[in-house]
Motif scaffolding. Structure first.
Motif, PDB file in Angstrom:
ATOM      1  N   ALA A  90       0.870  -1.179   0.000  1.00 18.20           N
ATOM      2  CA  ALA A  90       0.000   0.000   0.000  1.00 18.20           C
ATOM      3  C   ALA A  90       0.902   1.222   0.000  1.00 18.20           C
ATOM      4  O   ALA A  90       2.070   1.150   0.420  1.00 18.20           O
ATOM      5  N   LEU A  91       0.369   2.332  -0.477  1.00 18.16           N
ATOM      6  CA  LEU A  91       1.146   3.569  -0.469  1.00 18.16           C
ATOM      7  C   LEU A  91       0.243   4.752  -0.192  1.00 18.16           C
ATOM      8  O   LEU A  91      -0.977   4.678  -0.342  1.00 18.16           O
ATOM      9  N   LYS A  92       0.853   5.822   0.236  1.00 18.84           N
ATOM     10  CA  LYS A  92       0.122   7.060   0.483  1.00 18.84           C
ATOM     11  C   LYS A  92       0.909   8.243  -0.044  1.00 18.84           C
ATOM     12  O   LYS A  92       2.139   8.175  -0.175  1.00 18.84           O
ATOM     13  N   THR A  93       0.188   9.298  -0.353  1.00 17.93           N
ATOM     14  CA  THR A  93       0.833  10.559  -0.691  1.00 17.93           C
ATOM     15  C   THR A  93       0.408  11.614   0.310  1.00 17.93           C
ATOM     16  O   THR A  93      -0.714  11.619   0.812  1.00 17.93           O
ATOM     17  N   GLY A  94       1.345  12.506   0.579  1.00 20.41           N
ATOM     18  CA  GLY A  94       1.068  13.674   1.394  1.00 20.41           C
ATOM     19  C   GLY A  94       1.292  14.897   0.538  1.00 20.41           C
ATOM     20  O   GLY A  94       0.598  15.127  -0.451  1.00 20.41           O
ATOM     21  N   ILE A 108      -4.239   4.339   8.126  1.00 17.68           N
ATOM     22  CA  ILE A 108      -5.076   3.652   7.142  1.00 17.68           C
ATOM     23  C   ILE A 108      -4.209   2.887   6.153  1.00 17.68           C
ATOM     24  O   ILE A 108      -4.482   1.728   5.815  1.00 17.68           O
ATOM     25  N   THR A 109      -3.136   3.524   5.700  1.00 26.85           N
ATOM     26  CA  THR A 109      -2.229   2.894   4.739  1.00 26.85           C
ATOM     27  C   THR A 109      -1.611   1.623   5.309  1.00 26.85           C
ATOM     28  O   THR A 109      -1.539   0.585   4.640  1.00 26.85           O
ATOM     29  N   ALA A 110      -1.155   1.697   6.554  1.00 30.67           N
ATOM     30  CA  ALA A 110      -0.545   0.525   7.191  1.00 30.67           C
ATOM     31  C   ALA A 110      -1.526  -0.627   7.268  1.00 30.67           C
ATOM     32  O   ALA A 110      -1.177  -1.790   6.999  1.00 30.67           O
ATOM     33  N   GLU A 111      -2.762  -0.331   7.620  1.00 24.17           N
ATOM     34  CA  GLU A 111      -3.769  -1.391   7.745  1.00 24.17           C
ATOM     35  C   GLU A 111      -4.134  -1.983   6.386  1.00 24.17           C
ATOM     36  O   GLU A 111      -4.330  -3.201   6.253  1.00 24.17           O
ATOM     37  N   LEU A 112      -4.207  -1.153   5.363  1.00 20.90           N
ATOM     38  CA  LEU A 112      -4.467  -1.672   4.016  1.00 20.90           C
ATOM     39  C   LEU A 112      -3.305  -2.544   3.552  1.00 20.90           C
ATOM     40  O   LEU A 112      -3.514  -3.578   2.898  1.00 20.90           O
ATOM     41  N   ALA A 113      -2.084  -2.159   3.899  1.00 20.24           N
ATOM     42  CA  ALA A 113      -0.917  -2.969   3.540  1.00 20.24           C
ATOM     43  C   ALA A 113      -1.000  -4.346   4.175  1.00 20.24           C
ATOM     44  O   ALA A 113      -0.518  -5.337   3.612  1.00 20.24           O
ATOM     45  N   LYS A 114      -1.628  -4.431   5.342  1.00 22.18           N
ATOM     46  CA  LYS A 114      -1.764  -5.694   6.065  1.00 22.18           C
ATOM     47  C   LYS A 114      -2.978  -6.502   5.613  1.00 22.18           C
ATOM     48  O   LYS A 114      -3.281  -7.538   6.181  1.00 22.18           O
ATOM     49  N   GLY A 115      -3.670  -5.994   4.602  1.00 21.77           N
ATOM     50  CA  GLY A 115      -4.783  -6.744   4.029  1.00 21.77           C
ATOM     51  C   GLY A 115      -6.139  -6.478   4.639  1.00 21.77           C
ATOM     52  O   GLY A 115      -7.107  -7.187   4.339  1.00 21.77           O
ATOM     53  N   LYS A 116      -6.247  -5.458   5.477  1.00 26.26           N
ATOM     54  CA  LYS A 116      -7.536  -5.127   6.076  1.00 26.26           C
ATOM     55  C   LYS A 116      -8.469  -4.507   5.035  1.00 26.26           C
ATOM     56  O   LYS A 116      -8.032  -3.934   4.039  1.00 26.26           O
ATOM     57  N   SER A 117      -9.772  -4.609   5.288  1.00 25.91           N
ATOM     58  CA  SER A 117     -10.747  -3.976   4.411  1.00 25.91           C
ATOM     59  C   SER A 117     -10.672  -2.464   4.584  1.00 25.91           C
ATOM     60  O   SER A 117     -10.108  -1.958   5.568  1.00 25.91           O
ATOM     61  N   LEU A 146     -13.058  -0.345   5.366  1.00 28.05           N
ATOM     62  CA  LEU A 146     -13.745   0.091   6.585  1.00 28.05           C
ATOM     63  C   LEU A 146     -12.921  -0.248   7.815  1.00 28.05           C
ATOM     64  O   LEU A 146     -12.781   0.588   8.720  1.00 28.05           O
ATOM     65  N   GLU A 147     -12.342  -1.437   7.874  1.00 31.99           N
ATOM     66  CA  GLU A 147     -11.502  -1.814   9.011  1.00 31.99           C
ATOM     67  C   GLU A 147     -10.303  -0.875   9.136  1.00 31.99           C
ATOM     68  O   GLU A 147      -9.938  -0.457  10.238  1.00 31.99           O
ATOM     69  N   ALA A 148      -9.689  -0.560   8.010  1.00 31.30           N
ATOM     70  CA  ALA A 148      -8.517   0.315   8.022  1.00 31.30           C
ATOM     71  C   ALA A 148      -8.877   1.712   8.517  1.00 31.30           C
ATOM     72  O   ALA A 148      -8.144   2.313   9.317  1.00 31.30           O
ATOM     73  N   VAL A 149     -10.003   2.230   8.046  1.00 30.61           N
ATOM     74  CA  VAL A 149     -10.435   3.563   8.465  1.00 30.61           C
ATOM     75  C   VAL A 149     -10.788   3.571   9.950  1.00 30.61           C
ATOM     76  O   VAL A 149     -10.458   4.518  10.686  1.00 30.61           O
ATOM     77  N   GLN A 150     -11.449   2.524  10.432  1.00 30.91           N
ATOM     78  CA  GLN A 150     -11.805   2.448  11.847  1.00 30.91           C
ATOM     79  C   GLN A 150     -10.561   2.400  12.734  1.00 30.91           C
ATOM     80  O   GLN A 150     -10.498   3.078  13.763  1.00 30.91           O
ATOM     81  N   THR A 151      -9.555   1.616  12.329  1.00 29.66           N
ATOM     82  CA  THR A 151      -8.314   1.579  13.096  1.00 29.66           C
ATOM     83  C   THR A 151      -7.610   2.930  13.044  1.00 29.66           C
ATOM     84  O   THR A 151      -7.077   3.411  14.053  1.00 29.66           O
ATOM     85  N   GLY A 152      -7.609   3.559  11.853  1.00 31.05           N
ATOM     86  CA  GLY A 152      -7.019   4.883  11.740  1.00 31.05           C
ATOM     87  C   GLY A 152      -7.662   5.883  12.672  1.00 31.05           C
ATOM     88  O   GLY A 152      -6.972   6.706  13.300  1.00 31.05           O
ATOM     89  N   LYS A 153      -8.974   5.814  12.799  1.00 29.35           N
ATOM     90  CA  LYS A 153      -9.695   6.725  13.689  1.00 29.35           C
ATOM     91  C   LYS A 153      -9.315   6.477  15.145  1.00 29.35           C
ATOM     92  O   LYS A 153      -9.077   7.429  15.904  1.00 29.35           O
ATOM     93  N   ARG A 154      -9.238   5.210  15.553  1.00 29.38           N
ATOM     94  CA  ARG A 154      -8.834   4.905  16.930  1.00 29.38           C
ATOM     95  C   ARG A 154      -7.400   5.364  17.189  1.00 29.38           C
ATOM     96  O   ARG A 154      -7.095   5.912  18.250  1.00 29.38           O
TER      97      ARG A 154
END
Length: 272
Positions: free
Chosen positions: A76-80, A218-227, A229-237
């Motif tokens: 997964a990747l992200k841009t800033g 969110i990027t880290a969680e997507l890299a780990k294969g999370k959905s 919604l799961e990635a966004v929820q973890t990012g929020k926490r």
């Protein structure tokens, strides 16, 4: 084959450590994704504001991207901060080559209020990067800048979310309500359904780098294969805990606490 999950951030720097590349790498590490980085701009900033910046030559940005993509596991990747039109075109071509989930943090304005992108670059961002995004994470001022719409209510957030997905082409969007009153409400829209993510609003000025950190989680969680919604929820926490357990450093808007989530998880494990 290694089971290491890799995440790459393509962004500017923050020598004070609270935002940009530095915040992204800290977040990747805390969430157990192997972090890699491509520097687009060297920014002289701290918690009180931006002092200056120097953009990297396109050739150096491209060499950094090619070096990582040719050799390392990127899931997964992200841009800033992608400051110029030419940078955006270059990065867009490499994102398409990578073929992995892409999180776009549309960095246009620093936490201090300093503009980091001119209008021509904002327009190019809409045309080149936004249509490639798996998820884009604008705060209210950024959502207004992208869509040209005023955002004052949750209904307005829903309106701009639909515009960003259905008119600009992002697969999904999180419109962050940190600039609004009341609880800290973020709105996730996946193109079909809305999901509200609400946490208490903490009384602190120390929010430097919140956008970078949230999108990196969110990027880290997507890299780990999370959905998504799961990635966004973890990012929020992750970001809520990082803001709640402030470090209280810096003379301006201080950084968030990147290890707060890990400490919280350890406490939960002890309770169990």
């Amino acid at each position: 084959m290694s089971n290491v999950r890799g995440a790459i951030t393509i962004a500017g720097t923050d020598p004070s450590g609270g935002a940009g590349i530095q915040a992204d790498l800290k977040t990747f590490q805390e969430l157990e994704a192997f972090g890699m980085s491509v520097i687009t701009s060297v920014v002289a900033q701290n918690t009180t504001g931006v002092r200056g910046m120097e953009h990297m030559p396109l050739s150096i940005i491209d060499h950094q991207l090619a070096a990582v993509l040719e050799d390392m596991p990127v899931h997964a990747l992200k841009t800033g901060m992608i400051a110029t039109t030419d940078m955006m075109k270059l990065v867009a071509s490499r994102i398409q080559q990578a073929g992995v989930p892409y999180v776009m943090d549309p960095v246009m304005i620093a936490q201090s209020g300093d503009a980091l992108m001119d209008e021509a670059s904002r327009s190019a961002l809409r045309e080149t990067l936004l249509p490639l995004a798996t998820v884009v994470t604008p705060n209210v001022p950024e959502a207004e800048a992208i869509t040209g719409e005023l955002v004052e209510t949750e209904a307005d957030m829903r309106k701009v979310a639909k515009i960003i997905v259905h008119e600009f082409g992002s697969k999904s969007v999180v419109v962050k309500g940190g600039h609004m009153e009341g609880e800290a409400l973020d709105l996730f829209y996946d193109g079909e359904d809305f999901h509200t993510l609400v946490t208490p609003r903490f009384d602190t000025k120390h929010t430097h780098g919140t956008g970078c950190t949230f999108s990196a989680a969110i990027t880290a969680e997507l890299a780990k294969g999370k959905s998504l919604l799961e990635a966004v929820q973890t990012g929020k926490r992750f970001i809520a805990l990082a803001i709640e357990h402030t470090l209280g450093i810096g003379h301006g808007q201080g950084p968030t606490n990147h290890w707060a989530y890990r400490h919280h998880q350890h406490k939960l494990e002890e309770i169990r």
